[in-house]
Scaffold this motif. Structure first.
Motif, PDB file in Angstrom:
ATOM      1  N   SER A  21      -5.202   2.532   1.115  1.00  0.00           N
ATOM      2  CA  SER A  21      -5.692   1.564   2.327  1.00  0.00           C
ATOM      3  C   SER A  21      -6.956   1.466   1.622  1.00  0.00           C
ATOM      4  CB  SER A  21      -5.270   1.138   3.372  1.00  0.00           C
ATOM      5  OG  SER A  21      -3.753   1.123   3.427  1.00  0.00           O
ATOM      6  N   ARG A  22      -7.482   2.485   1.952  1.00  0.00           N
ATOM      7  CA  ARG A  22      -9.235   2.734   2.633  1.00  0.00           C
ATOM      8  C   ARG A  22      -9.894   2.026   1.131  1.00  0.00           C
ATOM      9  NH1 ARG A  22     -12.208   6.956   0.471  1.00  0.00           N
ATOM     10  NH2 ARG A  22     -10.475   8.214   0.874  1.00  0.00           N
ATOM     11  N   LYS A  69      -9.365  -1.043  -0.095  1.00  0.00           N
ATOM     12  CA  LYS A  69     -10.404  -1.921   1.257  1.00  0.00           C
ATOM     13  C   LYS A  69     -11.636  -2.552   0.087  1.00  0.00           C
ATOM     14  CE  LYS A  69      -8.426  -3.990   4.681  1.00  0.00           C
ATOM     15  NZ  LYS A  69      -8.715  -5.289   4.812  1.00  0.00           N
ATOM     16  N   ALA A 122       1.123   4.567  -2.554  1.00  0.00           N
ATOM     17  CA  ALA A 122       1.297   5.723  -2.185  1.00  0.00           C
ATOM     18  C   ALA A 122       1.823   6.621  -2.339  1.00  0.00           C
ATOM     19  CB  ALA A 122       0.461   5.887  -0.155  1.00  0.00           C
ATOM     20  N   HIS A 170       1.498  -1.144   0.012  1.00  0.00           N
ATOM     21  CA  HIS A 170       0.007  -0.174  -0.072  1.00  0.00           C
ATOM     22  C   HIS A 170       0.946   1.348   0.156  1.00  0.00           C
ATOM     23  CE1 HIS A 170      -3.692  -2.315   1.605  1.00  0.00           C
ATOM     24  NE2 HIS A 170      -2.810  -2.296   0.767  1.00  0.00           N
ATOM     25  N   GLN A 171       2.435   1.435   0.969  1.00  0.00           N
ATOM     26  CA  GLN A 171       3.398   2.843   0.416  1.00  0.00           C
ATOM     27  C   GLN A 171       3.593   2.856  -0.456  1.00  0.00           C
ATOM     28  OE1 GLN A 171       3.340   4.842   3.623  1.00  0.00           O
ATOM     29  NE2 GLN A 171       3.760   5.730   1.648  1.00  0.00           N
ATOM     30  N   SER A 219      -1.510   9.555   0.529  1.00  0.00           N
ATOM     31  CA  SER A 219      -1.640   8.477   1.575  1.00  0.00           C
ATOM     32  C   SER A 219      -1.338   7.265   1.828  1.00  0.00           C
ATOM     33  CB  SER A 219      -2.328   9.265   3.108  1.00  0.00           C
ATOM     34  OG  SER A 219      -2.840   8.911   2.865  1.00  0.00           O
ATOM     35  N   ARG A 220      -0.924   6.780   2.710  1.00  0.00           N
ATOM     36  CA  ARG A 220      -0.723   4.892   2.593  1.00  0.00           C
ATOM     37  C   ARG A 220      -2.298   4.552   2.731  1.00  0.00           C
ATOM     38  NH1 ARG A 220      -2.137   1.256   5.908  1.00  0.00           N
ATOM     39  NH2 ARG A 220      -1.159   2.935   7.868  1.00  0.00           N
ATOM     40  N   VAL A 221      -2.765   5.717   4.043  1.00  0.00           N
ATOM     41  CA  VAL A 221      -4.652   5.384   4.434  1.00  0.00           C
ATOM     42  C   VAL A 221      -5.902   6.011   3.199  1.00  0.00           C
ATOM     43  CG1 VAL A 221      -5.853   6.944   5.905  1.00  0.00           C
ATOM     44  CG2 VAL A 221      -3.712   6.811   6.696  1.00  0.00           C
ATOM     45  N   VAL A 222      -5.473   6.650   2.276  1.00  0.00           N
ATOM     46  CA  VAL A 222      -6.273   6.871   1.172  1.00  0.00           C
ATOM     47  C   VAL A 222      -6.088   5.722   0.355  1.00  0.00           C
ATOM     48  CG1 VAL A 222      -6.605   8.375  -0.952  1.00  0.00           C
ATOM     49  CG2 VAL A 222      -6.151   9.320   1.340  1.00  0.00           C
TER      50      VAL A 222
END
Length: 212
Positions: free
Chosen positions: A186-187, A190, A175, A171-172, A181-184
């Motif tokens: 990953s979301r 998913k 990104a 994921h990183q 960002s990794r958070v974006v």
């Protein structure tokens, strides 16, 4: 080496040029993840890609990167030509996406061949045009496409370059390549998994249905 050069460039270059490449070219093999060109580096040779995939990126002052385009076999990075001939430092960073083999062409031959071989001139100009179109496509993606659309296109391209429905990427990594960002990421991944378009595994993603 001549046979491999002919397979990849025989449809572009005349016999004399192919033989010169074979005589003076320096074979370089790299592993996935190896850095070929770093930002700020002076270059003395231009690569011709025999096999593998090379990722070309732009790096900002803080070390954040934006993926510009991929190079495949039969390609070259035209930006290295301008750096070599103009004695300028590199404005891009290039990393091997997969294990790759390249033929490095010394700067003095690059210039000599411009006047000697029409096919070499055409190849360099065509390479400039193709890389420019790819950079413009990247700009369009950033300016006009949502991140979920950019992510889908990224996964399709990865699958094509690996020639596999399962791609090894974190994921990183995604990104970094998409400059978010990794958070974006990953979301969004998913969400794709929930709709059965991909399957997330440890450090890899299996693509199921991402063409729509």
């Amino acid at each position: 080496m001549l046979d491999e050069i002919k397979i990849n460039y025989g449809h572009l270059f005349e016999e004399g040029l192919l033989e010169e490449i074979n005589d003076i070219g320096i074979i370089k093999t790299v592993k996935a993840g190896d850095e070929l060109i770093r930002t700020g580096q002076y270059l003395s040779a231009m690569p011709l890609l025999i096999n593998g995939v090379i990722k070309v990126m732009r790096e900002d002052e803080d070390g954040f990167e934006l993926m510009l385009y991929f190079l495949e076999k039969g390609d070259t990075c035209a930006m290295t030509f301008s750096c070599c001939t103009g004695s300028a430092v590199s404005e891009i960073r290039a990393v091997a996406e997969t294990d790759s083999t390249l033929v490095m062409i010394p700067v003095e031959k690059m210039e000599e061949w411009l006047g000697k071989y029409k096919s070499w001139r055409s190849f360099i100009f065509d390479s400039y045009h193709q890389r420019l179109m790819e950079v413009l496509a990247t700009i369009d993606n950033i300016a006009f496409k949502k991140m979920d659309e950019r992510l889908l296109e990224y996964l399709r391209n990865k699958s094509k370059y690996y020639n596999d429905s399962e791609i090894k990427v974190t994921h990183q990594d995604i990104a970094f390549d998409l400059h978010t960002s990794r958070v974006v990421i990953s979301r969004l991944l998913k969400q794709l998994e929930k709709t059965n378009r991909i399957k997330l595994n440890r450090n890899s993603i299996r693509l199921i249905d991402i063409n729509a």
